[in-house]
Motif scaffolding. Structure first.
Motif, PDB file in Angstrom:
ATOM      1  N   THR A  41      16.549  -9.456  -0.514  1.00  0.00           N
ATOM      2  CA  THR A  41      15.378  -8.699  -0.310  1.00  0.00           C
ATOM      3  C   THR A  41      15.554  -7.213  -0.569  1.00  0.00           C
ATOM      4  O   THR A  41      14.666  -6.626  -0.824  1.00  0.00           O
ATOM      5  N   ALA A  42      16.949  -6.729  -0.800  1.00  0.00           N
ATOM      6  CA  ALA A  42      17.044  -5.460  -1.031  1.00  0.00           C
ATOM      7  C   ALA A  42      16.862  -5.268  -2.504  1.00  0.00           C
ATOM      8  O   ALA A  42      15.983  -4.385  -2.923  1.00  0.00           O
ATOM      9  N   TYR A  43      16.957  -6.239  -3.565  1.00  0.00           N
ATOM     10  CA  TYR A  43      16.390  -6.226  -4.947  1.00  0.00           C
ATOM     11  C   TYR A  43      14.893  -6.222  -4.845  1.00  0.00           C
ATOM     12  O   TYR A  43      14.370  -5.322  -5.743  1.00  0.00           O
ATOM     13  N   PHE A  44      14.273  -7.063  -4.005  1.00  0.00           N
ATOM     14  CA  PHE A  44      12.744  -6.706  -4.165  1.00  0.00           C
ATOM     15  C   PHE A  44      12.304  -5.604  -3.585  1.00  0.00           C
ATOM     16  O   PHE A  44      11.211  -4.912  -4.043  1.00  0.00           O
ATOM     17  N   VAL A  45      12.931  -5.026  -2.456  1.00  0.00           N
ATOM     18  CA  VAL A  45      12.486  -3.711  -1.842  1.00  0.00           C
ATOM     19  C   VAL A  45      12.608  -2.640  -2.881  1.00  0.00           C
ATOM     20  O   VAL A  45      11.782  -1.677  -3.149  1.00  0.00           O
ATOM     21  N   LEU A  46      13.919  -2.551  -3.740  1.00  0.00           N
ATOM     22  CA  LEU A  46      13.864  -1.676  -4.606  1.00  0.00           C
ATOM     23  C   LEU A  46      13.054  -1.737  -5.666  1.00  0.00           C
ATOM     24  O   LEU A  46      12.576  -0.800  -6.238  1.00  0.00           O
ATOM     25  N   PHE A  47      12.854  -2.998  -6.284  1.00  0.00           N
ATOM     26  CA  PHE A  47      12.052  -3.232  -7.414  1.00  0.00           C
ATOM     27  C   PHE A  47      10.568  -2.634  -7.117  1.00  0.00           C
ATOM     28  O   PHE A  47      10.054  -2.131  -7.746  1.00  0.00           O
ATOM     29  N   PHE A  48       9.927  -3.402  -5.985  1.00  0.00           N
ATOM     30  CA  PHE A  48       8.509  -3.183  -5.698  1.00  0.00           C
ATOM     31  C   PHE A  48       8.391  -1.575  -5.199  1.00  0.00           C
ATOM     32  O   PHE A  48       7.530  -1.174  -5.186  1.00  0.00           O
ATOM     33  N   GLY A  49       9.405  -1.370  -4.274  1.00  0.00           N
ATOM     34  CA  GLY A  49       9.226   0.198  -3.788  1.00  0.00           C
ATOM     35  C   GLY A  49       9.168   0.983  -5.003  1.00  0.00           C
ATOM     36  O   GLY A  49       8.741   2.204  -4.670  1.00  0.00           O
ATOM     37  N   SER A  50      10.179   1.053  -5.762  1.00  0.00           N
ATOM     38  CA  SER A  50      10.110   1.892  -6.880  1.00  0.00           C
ATOM     39  C   SER A  50       8.714   2.121  -7.679  1.00  0.00           C
ATOM     40  O   SER A  50       8.527   3.214  -8.029  1.00  0.00           O
ATOM     41  N   GLY A  51       8.308   0.928  -7.865  1.00  0.00           N
ATOM     42  CA  GLY A  51       7.047   1.087  -8.522  1.00  0.00           C
ATOM     43  C   GLY A  51       5.743   1.432  -7.739  1.00  0.00           C
ATOM     44  O   GLY A  51       4.924   2.183  -8.313  1.00  0.00           O
ATOM     45  N   LEU A  52       5.857   1.332  -6.295  1.00  0.00           N
ATOM     46  CA  LEU A  52       4.721   1.882  -5.656  1.00  0.00           C
ATOM     47  C   LEU A  52       5.093   3.031  -5.343  1.00  0.00           C
ATOM     48  O   LEU A  52       4.038   4.218  -5.007  1.00  0.00           O
ATOM     49  N   ALA A  53       6.386   3.729  -5.064  1.00  0.00           N
ATOM     50  CA  ALA A  53       6.798   5.272  -4.946  1.00  0.00           C
ATOM     51  C   ALA A  53       6.171   6.216  -6.204  1.00  0.00           C
ATOM     52  O   ALA A  53       6.063   7.258  -6.091  1.00  0.00           O
ATOM     53  N   ALA A  54       6.481   5.528  -7.343  1.00  0.00           N
ATOM     54  CA  ALA A  54       6.373   6.452  -8.572  1.00  0.00           C
ATOM     55  C   ALA A  54       5.199   7.221  -8.783  1.00  0.00           C
ATOM     56  O   ALA A  54       5.255   8.522  -8.934  1.00  0.00           O
ATOM     57  N   PRO A  55       4.082   7.037  -8.566  1.00  0.00           N
ATOM     58  CA  PRO A  55       2.843   7.679  -8.774  1.00  0.00           C
ATOM     59  C   PRO A  55       3.030   8.889  -7.726  1.00  0.00           C
ATOM     60  O   PRO A  55       2.334   9.843  -7.992  1.00  0.00           O
ATOM     61  N   PHE A  56       3.225   8.572  -6.405  1.00  0.00           N
ATOM     62  CA  PHE A  56       3.333   9.583  -5.408  1.00  0.00           C
ATOM     63  C   PHE A  56       4.221  10.708  -5.875  1.00  0.00           C
ATOM     64  O   PHE A  56       4.074  12.024  -5.483  1.00  0.00           O
ATOM     65  N   LEU A  57       5.369  10.142  -6.261  1.00  0.00           N
ATOM     66  CA  LEU A  57       6.623  11.302  -6.591  1.00  0.00           C
ATOM     67  C   LEU A  57       5.972  11.989  -7.805  1.00  0.00           C
ATOM     68  O   LEU A  57       6.404  13.198  -7.981  1.00  0.00           O
ATOM     69  N   VAL A  58       5.395  11.415  -8.657  1.00  0.00           N
ATOM     70  CA  VAL A  58       4.701  12.268  -9.935  1.00  0.00           C
ATOM     71  C   VAL A  58       3.654  13.257  -9.398  1.00  0.00           C
ATOM     72  O   VAL A  58       3.940  14.411  -9.704  1.00  0.00           O
TER      73      VAL A  58
END
Length: 66
Positions: A41-58
Motif C-alpha cells: 500500500t505504501a509503494y502504491f501511494v508513493l508511486f501514484f501520489g508522486s505522479g499526481l502531485a508533480a503538476p501541482f508542485l511545478v
C-alpha cells in the motif's frame, strides 16, 4: 544453412521458455513483493501520489518564482 540456424534458434527459445521460472504463480515476476499488505500500500501511494502531485508542485514552483 538458414533452416538449421532457425531450427537451432527455435530449440534454444523453447528450452528457455520451458525452463524459466516465470509461470504459474501470480505476482512471481513483479519487482516488489505481495506478501506485506502495508508495504505494498505504501509503494502504491508513493508511486501514484508522486505522479499526481508533480503538476501541482511545478505550478506552485512557477508561481513562487520571482
Amino acid at each position: 544453412m538458414l533452416g538449421r540456424t532457425s531450427l537451432l534458434a527455435r530449440n534454444i527459445t523453447q528450452n528457455l521458455v520451458r525452463h524459466s521460472s516465470h509461470g504459474g504463480i501470480p505476482g512471481e515476476n513483479l519487482p516488489f513483493g505481495l506478501n506485506n499488505r502495508y508495504k505494498l500500500t505504501a509503494y502504491f501511494v508513493l508511486f501514484f501520489g508522486s505522479g499526481l502531485a508533480a503538476p501541482f508542485l511545478v505550478v506552485r514552483h512557477q508561481l513562487l518564482k520571482k
